[in-house]
Design an enzyme around this catalytic site. Structure first.
Site, PDB file in Angstrom:
ATOM      1  N   LEU A 156       0.572 -25.530 -16.499  1.00  0.00           N
ATOM      2  CA  LEU A 156       1.487 -24.529 -15.972  1.00  0.00           C
ATOM      3  C   LEU A 156       2.738 -24.581 -16.826  1.00  0.00           C
ATOM      4  O   LEU A 156       3.214 -25.667 -17.170  1.00  0.00           O
ATOM      5  CB  LEU A 156       1.848 -24.813 -14.509  1.00  0.00           C
ATOM      6  CG  LEU A 156       0.745 -24.662 -13.453  1.00  0.00           C
ATOM      7  CD1 LEU A 156       1.273 -25.090 -12.090  1.00  0.00           C
ATOM      8  CD2 LEU A 156       0.218 -23.231 -13.397  1.00  0.00           C
ATOM      9  N   ASP A 157       3.269 -23.430 -17.175  1.00  0.00           N
ATOM     10  CA  ASP A 157       4.491 -23.403 -17.962  1.00  0.00           C
ATOM     11  C   ASP A 157       5.611 -24.128 -17.216  1.00  0.00           C
ATOM     12  O   ASP A 157       5.620 -24.197 -15.978  1.00  0.00           O
ATOM     13  CB  ASP A 157       4.914 -21.962 -18.240  1.00  0.00           C
ATOM     14  CG  ASP A 157       3.941 -21.254 -19.165  1.00  0.00           C
ATOM     15  OD1 ASP A 157       3.285 -21.932 -19.975  1.00  0.00           O
ATOM     16  OD2 ASP A 157       3.837 -20.015 -19.067  1.00  0.00           O
ATOM     17  N   ARG A 158       6.565 -24.606 -17.966  1.00  0.00           N
ATOM     18  CA  ARG A 158       7.665 -25.375 -17.379  1.00  0.00           C
ATOM     19  C   ARG A 158       8.332 -24.674 -16.192  1.00  0.00           C
ATOM     20  O   ARG A 158       8.560 -25.307 -15.147  1.00  0.00           O
ATOM     21  CB  ARG A 158       8.704 -25.691 -18.460  1.00  0.00           C
ATOM     22  CG  ARG A 158       9.870 -26.528 -17.980  1.00  0.00           C
ATOM     23  CD  ARG A 158      10.764 -26.899 -19.140  1.00  0.00           C
ATOM     24  NE  ARG A 158      11.812 -27.816 -18.735  1.00  0.00           N
ATOM     25  CZ  ARG A 158      12.580 -28.498 -19.577  1.00  0.00           C
ATOM     26  NH1 ARG A 158      12.406 -28.366 -20.880  1.00  0.00           N
ATOM     27  NH2 ARG A 158      13.505 -29.313 -19.133  1.00  0.00           N
TER      28      ARG A 158
END
Length: 256
Positions: free
Chosen positions: A53-55
């Site tokens: 998952l992106d930051r």
């Protein structure tokens, strides 16, 4: 401590907070919080990532507890055998559901992807979406006297980098808080007027078959306090009580 959504001898799933990196990266040497290391210390066992998952994105993050299970889970992801459901708050009114079938050219990082091929053509990318709620708020943002928002459910068939963010921009409904692809004025407005500076994208549900037992797993993750605050201010807590409650249904077979 991270919220553990599901755990058995083969898997562990956590509710990844917005702003956390999944694993240590030399691209951000000053960061001190990482999901992998935190979960490892929390459960006293090594973990293996199988997706990312992106930051700024929050929600269900699944990890394996062995390399063999990691391989099996990675195959499920690659073969699109898992169903991922996200929720997002976007700019404007989304009144009808549809499917976005819009190929995406790979986004390359200037440093991390320095030696990656830049000649790769657009890759297939499909996202299904449907609106859940709309609201018009009496605050002036940019050149408009009021601000309109929609809560949408997103189901990607692929896992291209920033796929959901880029697809929503493609249909002119950028996700609020998206600093790279979104509407800067709307992002600032959300933080200033509604106290929510985060990316409004959350991985709410993950459905899969257990890689060892074959049993169906349904793992869900609740929204954080800033998101809950937006739901309340927009009146969506009352109109969507099944989504706005603090706790989503727990994962089947949970043992933690």
């Amino acid at each position: 401590m991270l919220e553990i959504l599901y755990q058995d001898e083969h898997l562990v799933a956590v509710n990844k907070p917005s702003g956390w990196l999944v694993h240590r990266s030399w691209l951000d040497r000053h960061e001190t919080r990482f999901v992998m290391q935190t979960v490892r210390d929390q459960i006293g066992q090594h973990v293996f990532t199988v997706h990312r998952l992106d930051r700024p994105t929050s929600g269900v993050l699944l990890m394996a507890l062995s390399s063999e299970v990691a391989r099996l889970l990675s195959q499920q992801f690659e073969q699109h055998q898992m169903q991922k459901t996200y929720h997002a708050v976007v700019r404007g009114y989304v009144l009808e559901g549809a499917t976005i079938d819009y190929p995406l050219t790979e986004e390359l990082d200037k440093i991390a992807d320095k030696f990656a091929s830049k000649d790769k053509g657009p890759q297939p990318a499909v996202t299904h979406y449907r609106p859940l709620a709309q609201v018009e708020m009496p605050v002036a943002i940019g050149r408009y006297e009021t601000a309109r928002y929609s809560l949408v459910e997103l189901k990607p068939e692929n896992g291209r980098k920033h796929q959901l963010r880029r697809h929503m921009v493609h249909i002119r409904h950028p996700i609020i808080g998206d600093s790279k692809h979104g509407d800067l004025n709307q992002n600032r407005g959300m933080a200033q007027h509604f106290g929510c500076p985060r990316l409004m994208l959350h991985a709410s549900h993950l459905q899969l078959n257990h890689p060892v037992t074959g049993e169906p797993l349904h793992i869900s993750a609740r929204w954080d306090e800033p998101w809950q605050g937006v739901m309340s201010q927009f009146g969506w807590t009352e109109s969507l009580p099944e989504l706005a409650r603090v706790e989503f249904p727990s994962a089947s077979g949970q043992d933690n």
